[in-house]
Design an enzyme around this catalytic site. Structure first.
Site, PDB file in Angstrom:
ATOM      1  CE1 TYR A 155       1.077  -0.189   4.432  1.00  0.00           C
ATOM      2  CE2 TYR A 155       0.040   1.961   4.327  1.00  0.00           C
ATOM      3  CZ  TYR A 155       0.842   1.056   4.985  1.00  0.00           C
ATOM      4  OH  TYR A 155       1.413   1.391   6.180  1.00  0.00           O
TER       5      TYR A 155
ATOM      6  CE  LYS B  46       3.168   3.295   3.017  1.00  0.00           C
ATOM      7  NZ  LYS B  46       3.268   3.444   4.451  1.00  0.00           N
TER       8      LYS B  46
ATOM      9  CD  GLU C 218       9.686   1.692  10.731  1.00  0.00           C
ATOM     10  OE1 GLU C 218       9.530   2.734  10.088  1.00  0.00           O
ATOM     11  OE2 GLU C 218       9.531   0.561  10.244  1.00  0.00           O
TER      12      GLU C 218
ATOM     13  CG  LEU D 115       8.161   2.360   4.897  1.00  0.00           C
ATOM     14  CD1 LEU D 115       7.770   1.048   4.219  1.00  0.00           C
ATOM     15  CD2 LEU D 115       6.965   3.252   5.054  1.00  0.00           C
TER      16      LEU D 115
HETATM   17  N1  PDD Z   1       2.649   4.930   7.537  1.00  0.00           N
HETATM   18  N2  PDD Z   1       7.310   3.634   9.113  1.00  0.00           N
HETATM   19  C1  PDD Z   1       6.175   2.907   9.049  1.00  0.00           C
HETATM   20  C2  PDD Z   1       6.127   1.566   9.693  1.00  0.00           C
HETATM   21  C3  PDD Z   1       5.029   3.447   8.402  1.00  0.00           C
HETATM   22  O1  PDD Z   1       3.900   2.721   8.331  1.00  0.00           O
HETATM   23  C4  PDD Z   1       5.096   4.774   7.821  1.00  0.00           C
HETATM   24  C5  PDD Z   1       3.921   5.412   7.126  1.00  0.00           C
HETATM   25  C6  PDD Z   1       6.316   5.486   7.922  1.00  0.00           C
HETATM   26  C7  PDD Z   1       6.497   6.879   7.338  1.00  0.00           C
HETATM   27  O2  PDD Z   1       6.551   6.800   5.924  1.00  0.00           O
HETATM   28  P1  PDD Z   1       6.152   8.093   5.045  1.00  0.00           P
HETATM   29  O3  PDD Z   1       6.952   9.244   5.567  1.00  0.00           O
HETATM   30  O4  PDD Z   1       6.553   7.696   3.679  1.00  0.00           O
HETATM   31  O5  PDD Z   1       4.674   8.313   5.230  1.00  0.00           O
HETATM   32  C8  PDD Z   1       7.408   4.873   8.562  1.00  0.00           C
HETATM   33  C9  PDD Z   1       1.445   5.379   6.866  1.00  0.00           C
HETATM   34  C10 PDD Z   1       1.230   6.857   6.904  1.00  0.00           C
HETATM   35  C11 PDD Z   1       0.239   4.599   7.415  1.00  0.00           C
HETATM   36  O6  PDD Z   1       0.410   3.423   7.665  1.00  0.00           O
HETATM   37  O7  PDD Z   1      -0.844   5.181   7.570  1.00  0.00           O
END
Ligand code: PDD
Length: 282
Positions: free
Chosen positions: A33, A145, A181, A205
């Site tokens: 996703y 992801k 994270e 991620l």
């Molecule tokens: N989540 N780490 C994890 C485990 C994440 O699920 C996400 C983002 C990030 C940050 O990635 P980015 O800066 O590209 O949004 C880091 C999304 C927002 C979610 O699951 O809703």
């Protein structure tokens, strides 16, 4: 304004029942996703998010049946038709549906694209965050992801049950416990003016926002270290914060330990302002 969803080529009401019971995303979490922010009608860092979407799909051997340009077109349609000015766009590829159920996917599966737009208030003033350490029980390919979020769900659910906003994930790497994270965001610490975050690799991620924040930090002359740090390092840091496409969250408490002054710190504030300027100009 009306929040909308998207399923297999159609814009639909988010409550419309459309998922097939044998969809592999539903049965195995077999999919990937992507999510990005809508701020005052503009989609922030969309090309970077769509490029990661392609990489995630390729990493699982899912061959998209549309181009990223088409997905961009549907994203524009969701923004236009919903009237949502501030929100989040979400898209996912399921590997497809398959009957009878079999762990091994058949080669002829047609991936299914679905998604939605939802409202998210613009954050004018960052809300101070409290978090708690939790062992990182997630899978060992956190850099993709994927839809396999059970480890994250368990960690944030346990944290929330104890009154925290999120968890800070810890796992052994080369025999040492390190912070990877947050459950849905990347984590940063600041010590003596230097910004620390875990390195890219299989355990986190590669956040699009993480990359932008590192770029802004460098522009601002803030020294950056990408390396694993211990839970103690985070607990004793001057500042800790989380980043994701929808928010930068200043962490003011980890478990019973207050971080720094217990308020969003100066390096966070600087980066928050710089990110705000970037968003305004995006
Ligand atoms: N989540 N780490 C994890 C485990 C994440 O699920 C996400 C983002 C990030 C940050 O990635 P980015 O800066 O590209 O949004 C880091 C999304 C927002 C979610 O699951 O809703």
């Amino acid at each position: 304004m009306k929040e909308l969803a998207f399923y297999d080529g159609r814009i639909i009401d988010p409550k419309e029942p459309v998922i097939r019971v044998n969809d592999r995303a539903y049965q195995f979490g077999d999919g990937v996703y992507e999510a990005w922010m809508v701020d005052r009608g503009r989609q922030i860092l969309r090309p970077e998010h769509l490029a990661r979407f392609e990489r995630s799909a390729a990493a699982l051997g899912i061959v998209p049946t549309t181009t990223t340009e088409q997905i961009g077109g549907w994203a524009d349609a969701l923004v236009d038709q919903s009237g949502v000015a501030n929100g989040m766009l979400y898209f996912q590829w399921s590997r497809g549906w398959q009957f009878p159920r079999n762990h091994v996917p058949t080669p002829d599966l047609k991936p299914v694209l679905s998604g939605f737009i939802k409202v998210r208030q613009r954050i004018e003033v960052p809300r101070p965050f409290s978090v708690v350490f939790h062992s990182d029980e997630r899978q060992s390919f956190c850099h993709i992801k994927t839809l396999n979020l059970l480890g994250s769900v368990r960690a944030i659910t346990a944290a929330a049950a104890d009154g925290y906003d999120d968890a800070l994930l810890v796992r052994p790497v080369d025999g040492q416990d390190v912070v990877t994270e947050g459950t849905r965001s990347n984590a940063f610490a600041v010590k003596n003016g230097t910004l620390f975050t875990a390195p890219l690799g299989p355990y986190l991620l590669p956040g699009i926002t993480r990359a932008k924040i590192l770029e802004l930090a460098t522009d601002l002359g803030i020294p950056v270290v990408e390396g694993y740090q211990s839970p103690d390092f985070f607990a004793q840091a001057d500042e800790v914060f989380y980043t994701s496409c929808t928010a930068l969250d200043p962490v003011v408490r980890i478990g019973s330990v207050t971080i720094g002054s217990g308020k969003p710190g100066p390096v966070f504030e600087k980066l928050y302002r710089a990110y705000g300027r970037f968003i305004a100009s995006a």
